[in-house]
Design a protein around this motif. Sequence first.
Motif, PDB file in Angstrom:
ATOM      1  N   LEU A 196      36.095  41.565  40.988  1.00 23.29           N
ATOM      2  CA  LEU A 196      37.641  41.316  41.326  1.00 23.29           C
ATOM      3  C   LEU A 196      38.757  41.508  39.872  1.00 23.29           C
ATOM      4  CD1 LEU A 196      38.395  41.744  45.166  1.00 23.29           C
ATOM      5  CD2 LEU A 196      38.537  43.275  43.750  1.00 23.29           C
ATOM      6  N   LEU A 197      38.160  40.224  39.478  1.00 28.65           N
ATOM      7  CA  LEU A 197      38.321  39.496  38.466  1.00 28.65           C
ATOM      8  C   LEU A 197      39.133  40.372  36.970  1.00 28.65           C
ATOM      9  CD1 LEU A 197      37.075  35.951  38.236  1.00 28.65           C
ATOM     10  CD2 LEU A 197      39.397  37.028  39.432  1.00 28.65           C
ATOM     11  N   LEU A 198      38.096  41.041  37.070  1.00 28.86           N
ATOM     12  CA  LEU A 198      37.209  42.122  35.987  1.00 28.86           C
ATOM     13  C   LEU A 198      38.306  43.152  36.354  1.00 28.86           C
ATOM     14  CD1 LEU A 198      33.523  41.802  34.433  1.00 28.86           C
ATOM     15  CD2 LEU A 198      35.416  40.440  33.464  1.00 28.86           C
ATOM     16  N   LEU A 199      38.538  43.600  37.235  1.00 26.84           N
ATOM     17  CA  LEU A 199      39.462  45.184  37.651  1.00 26.84           C
ATOM     18  C   LEU A 199      40.671  44.230  37.571  1.00 26.84           C
ATOM     19  CD1 LEU A 199      39.794  47.500  39.547  1.00 26.84           C
ATOM     20  CD2 LEU A 199      39.817  46.314  41.196  1.00 26.84           C
ATOM     21  N   SER A 200      41.291  43.159  37.989  1.00 30.70           N
ATOM     22  CA  SER A 200      42.214  42.599  37.517  1.00 30.70           C
ATOM     23  C   SER A 200      42.631  42.938  37.110  1.00 30.70           C
ATOM     24  CB  SER A 200      42.941  41.387  38.211  1.00 30.70           C
ATOM     25  OG  SER A 200      43.824  41.011  38.257  1.00 30.70           O
TER      26      SER A 200
END
Length: 392
Positions: free
Chosen positions: A296-300
């Motif tokens: 999710l950090l990378l998606l963000s």
Amino acid sequence: MLSIVMLINRTGTMVLPFLGVYMTDQLNFSIKESGMVLSFYGIGAVIGSWLGGYFTDKFGEYRVQSISLFLSAPLFLLIPLFPSVKAMACIILVQSIISETFRPANSVAITKYAKIGNLTRAFSLNRMAVNLGFSIGPAMGGILSAISYELLFVTNALGALVAGIVYVRFFRRRHKIYQGRQRIRQKLVEKEAVEKHQSPYKDFPFLVYCFLCTLFSICFFQFFNTLPLFYKQEVHLDAPTIGYILGYGGFIVVILEMLVVDYAERHFTMAKTLLYGILMCGIAYLILVVNHHMALLLLSMSLLSIGEILVLPFMVTITALRSGKNNQGAYMGLSGITFSIAFIITPLLGTNIANELGFNTLWLGTGAILVSTAIAMYIVIRWLFPRVEQHH
């Protein structure tokens, strides 16, 4: 060649994303003290943007860029010699004033050398160089900071020095040859642009546009200060991992920017482009509330980077198209001020909200402001360029 100079300069840019971490880890500043010092960078950026625009109209973009680059180098080396809160605030203020005079001059240079009709692509190419450098810089910064934070400042100084040398050697004669060439005005915009001698501070629709740019910047530029602190203190990532995530964002921009800008120019109006881009940035910050899993950090970060592509190059283009041939520096300077104000407000506001109310409250508020700004920006751009927007 302007893009190559920017690439060299920004490859060495690793101080700003790690400045908050440096002050809390190395100098033992509190989060509030770190935010206060970072706000002085914003104050300097406001002053530097105004001076850069003024001096560019008065002396030309060549002199302003070269002097800024050469003066920035020794100032980076002096930063580790100022370990107290007040001293650090002072040196960051001076360094920011000098380095930020470069931006309006650089934007004017792009409008001068870019081919007619390719203005947004020219700004995108320059930004691609910035982000390629920024994808390399933080990754290197994360590694170097694990060894010694002082290496960050030395690398920044070398980057500014090398960029200055390359710039002067290539443009010393060429800036005279290209004087007066490659006007940026397009036929659809010329009829509704302001008078060429009008001050941007008297252009009310443009002032409203700048206010919305400031709101966007206050939210977006948490990428440079509160987001790394979030990674460090809330997600408990080490410095190299933080550098890799920030570098990943820059890498996304480098790979996709020209493709996304080309698609947006062919299929969207400027108003729709900024609407979609700002909304994506809002979603990127809201995702951080859901979970701290690396995916999710990378998606963000991916959404934030694509949103950046859709917003920042077109914002500069709008400023260039709104200006006249004799006041480009003033318009670019005011545009720079709107972004620089964010560097004053964001560190103070972001760190205080995170400290008092938690990071989740910060990200929820950021998302809400960005959604509202996206809608308002859509309306204002159609106000600025009604014929162009209707034509598309």
